[in-house]
Design an enzyme around this catalytic site. Sequence first.
Site, PDB file in Angstrom:
ATOM      1  N   GLN A  97       0.662  -1.006  -0.157  1.00 49.96           N
ATOM      2  CA  GLN A  97       0.059   0.073  -0.026  1.00 49.96           C
ATOM      3  C   GLN A  97       1.075   1.039  -0.105  1.00 49.96           C
ATOM      4  O   GLN A  97       1.695   0.675   1.016  1.00 49.96           O
ATOM      5  CB  GLN A  97      -1.245  -0.265   1.068  1.00 49.96           C
ATOM      6  CG  GLN A  97      -1.965   0.791   0.748  1.00 49.96           C
ATOM      7  CD  GLN A  97      -3.225   1.701   2.684  1.00 49.96           C
ATOM      8  OE1 GLN A  97      -2.384   1.789   3.290  1.00 49.96           O
ATOM      9  NE2 GLN A  97      -3.973   1.703   2.076  1.00 49.96           N
ATOM     10  N   TYR A 183      -5.399  11.213   4.166  1.00 52.45           N
ATOM     11  CA  TYR A 183      -4.012  11.422   3.528  1.00 52.45           C
ATOM     12  C   TYR A 183      -4.033  12.481   2.379  1.00 52.45           C
ATOM     13  O   TYR A 183      -4.841  12.622   2.464  1.00 52.45           O
ATOM     14  CB  TYR A 183      -3.184  10.349   3.493  1.00 52.45           C
ATOM     15  CG  TYR A 183      -3.168   9.232   5.040  1.00 52.45           C
ATOM     16  CD1 TYR A 183      -2.691   9.675   5.827  1.00 52.45           C
ATOM     17  CD2 TYR A 183      -4.047   7.949   5.199  1.00 52.45           C
ATOM     18  CE1 TYR A 183      -2.448   9.667   7.833  1.00 52.45           C
ATOM     19  CE2 TYR A 183      -3.964   7.338   6.305  1.00 52.45           C
ATOM     20  CZ  TYR A 183      -3.282   8.143   7.786  1.00 52.45           C
ATOM     21  OH  TYR A 183      -3.086   8.255   8.597  1.00 52.45           O
ATOM     22  N   ARG A 230      -7.701   1.772  -3.195  1.00 50.89           N
ATOM     23  CA  ARG A 230      -7.971   2.944  -1.881  1.00 50.89           C
ATOM     24  C   ARG A 230      -8.675   3.508  -1.438  1.00 50.89           C
ATOM     25  O   ARG A 230      -8.711   5.135  -1.701  1.00 50.89           O
ATOM     26  CB  ARG A 230      -7.333   1.862  -0.282  1.00 50.89           C
ATOM     27  CG  ARG A 230      -8.773   1.686   0.458  1.00 50.89           C
ATOM     28  CD  ARG A 230      -7.997   1.490   1.922  1.00 50.89           C
ATOM     29  NE  ARG A 230      -8.459   0.034   2.415  1.00 50.89           N
ATOM     30  CZ  ARG A 230      -8.565  -0.196   4.054  1.00 50.89           C
ATOM     31  NH1 ARG A 230      -7.558   0.434   4.479  1.00 50.89           N
ATOM     32  NH2 ARG A 230      -9.340  -1.097   4.492  1.00 50.89           N
ATOM     33  N   GLY A 328      -9.493  -6.949   8.348  1.00 53.46           N
ATOM     34  CA  GLY A 328      -8.543  -5.545   9.396  1.00 53.46           C
ATOM     35  C   GLY A 328      -8.153  -7.164  10.155  1.00 53.46           C
ATOM     36  O   GLY A 328      -7.538  -7.612  10.574  1.00 53.46           O
TER      37      GLY A 328
HETATM   38  C1  8OZ Z   1      -3.650   3.222  11.909  1.00 53.31           C
HETATM   39  C2  8OZ Z   1      -2.919   3.833  12.577  1.00 53.31           C
HETATM   40  C3  8OZ Z   1      -1.848   5.256  11.606  1.00 53.31           C
HETATM   41  C4  8OZ Z   1      -2.158   4.958  10.216  1.00 53.31           C
HETATM   42  C5  8OZ Z   1      -5.155   3.995   8.149  1.00 53.31           C
HETATM   43  C6  8OZ Z   1      -2.638   3.855   7.741  1.00 53.31           C
HETATM   44  O1  8OZ Z   1      -5.867   4.728   8.781  1.00 53.31           O
HETATM   45  C7  8OZ Z   1      -3.783   4.108   8.299  1.00 53.31           C
HETATM   46  C8  8OZ Z   1      -3.515   4.221   9.857  1.00 53.31           C
HETATM   47  C9  8OZ Z   1      -4.514   3.256  10.784  1.00 53.31           C
HETATM   48  O2  8OZ Z   1      -5.134   4.562   6.211  1.00 53.31           O
END
Ligand code: 8OZ
Length: 370
Positions: A97, A183, A230, A328
Site C-alpha cells: 500500500q 491522507y 483504496r 483487518g
Molecule cells: C492506524 C494508525 C495509523 C495509520 C490508515 C494508515 O488509517 C492508516 C493508519 C491506521 O489508513
Amino acid sequence: MTTLFDPLVSGDLSLANRIAMAPLTRNRSPRAVPTELTAAYYAQRASAGLLITEATAISHQGQGYAHVPGLYAPEQIAGWRKVTDAVHAAGGKIVVQMWHVGRISHTSLQPGGGAPVAPSAITAKAKTYIINPDGSGSFVPTSAPRALDIGELPGIVEDYRRAARAAIEAGFDGVEVHAANGYLIDQFLRSGSNHRTDAYGGSIENRARLLVEVMEAIVAEIGAGRTGIRISPVTPANDAADPAPAPLFKHVVEQLARWPLAYVHVIEGATGGARDFQQGDEPFDYAALKAAYTQAGGRAAWMVNNGYDRELAAAAVAEGRADLVAFGKAFISNPDLVRRLRENAPLNEWDSTTFYGGTEKGYLDYPALA
Ligand code: 8OZ
C-alpha cells in the site's frame, strides 16, 4: 453461487480465494525498514487470497508516524524483498500500500524538521504518533502544514512512480494506492481540506486531478493489472470532510474506469467504525457507486471492507455486491483466518494494546488452529 473460497483472476493477479488481508499499520519498522519479523508476520497470513501491506511511505515527506515502513531507500526495498520472498515461498500474493500522509504528520518526522505538506495550509484535527528524544512514544497533534506549490505536484507524482517501480523491484505482485482515510490524495479530494483556487482545487474534477495523475503515472510504470486503489467515500478519519461525497466519488470511480486495474477497494462507512456512518444529508449508496463504475466501463474486481464478518462477507460475494472482502483486525489475531472462515471455526480475539509498536507480542504469537 460464488463463495469466499473461489479463486479470482483480478487484473494480473491470480488469487486463490476472495479473502484479502486489509492494510494494517503496525509500527514495527524502526528507521522505516521492514524486518525479519515483518516477513514472518506476513508469511503466517499467506493463505489470504491477497495480502495488502500496511501503509508504506513513498517518500520521507510522505511519512507521518514513527516506525512505519517506507519504499524509497535501498535498505527499505531490501527489507521488503525478504517479506515478498517469505510470502511467495508460503504460496501467497502480496501488494504494497503506497502512502503519502500529507498533513497527517509532525515536523519531527519530516525532512529537515519542516512542515508537513497539504493541499491547503489547514491543520487537521488529528493526532499522530512520534518517538520522543528520550525514546518514549506519544500521541501528539499533527503539525500545521504548508500548502503545496503547484510546481511541487509533478515531483509528488514522480515519487509515486518511483515507489511503484521500487515495489516491483522488491518483488511485490502489485501496489495499492492509498487514496483513503484523510491522507494526501484524500485531502485533495475533499473540500474540507482542499481550499485551492488553481487547477487542483474547486471543482470535483480539479480536486480529483492529483489522484488521476498519480494513477496514470503508476499504470504507465508497472501496468494497470498490477495497480489497485483504496478509497473511503464517507470516512471521517483524520479529519476528512466533504459535504457531498456522492458526486465526488462517482467522478472518482468514473475516472478509475479508464484503466483495467487489479481492483478497486472501498471502505464502507467510518474506517474501523460504524458501517452506516454518513457525511452529507443522505446515506451513502455503495451499490450506486459500483454501478457508476461498471456503467463507465470499469471491470476491475470490487473489494469491500469495514466490519465484515463471515456471514456479511459471504452474502456480499454471493449476491455480487463484491468480488473480494478485506478483513483487518480479524487477520491480526487469526493468521489462518481463511481456514477458520471456511470451517466456521471460532476466531481468536485481538488485543488492541499491541496493534501499534512493540515486537513479537501481538504480532507473531497468535495461534493457528492445530
Ligand atoms: C492506524 C494508525 C495509523 C495509520 C490508515 C494508515 O488509517 C492508516 C493508519 C491506521 O489508513
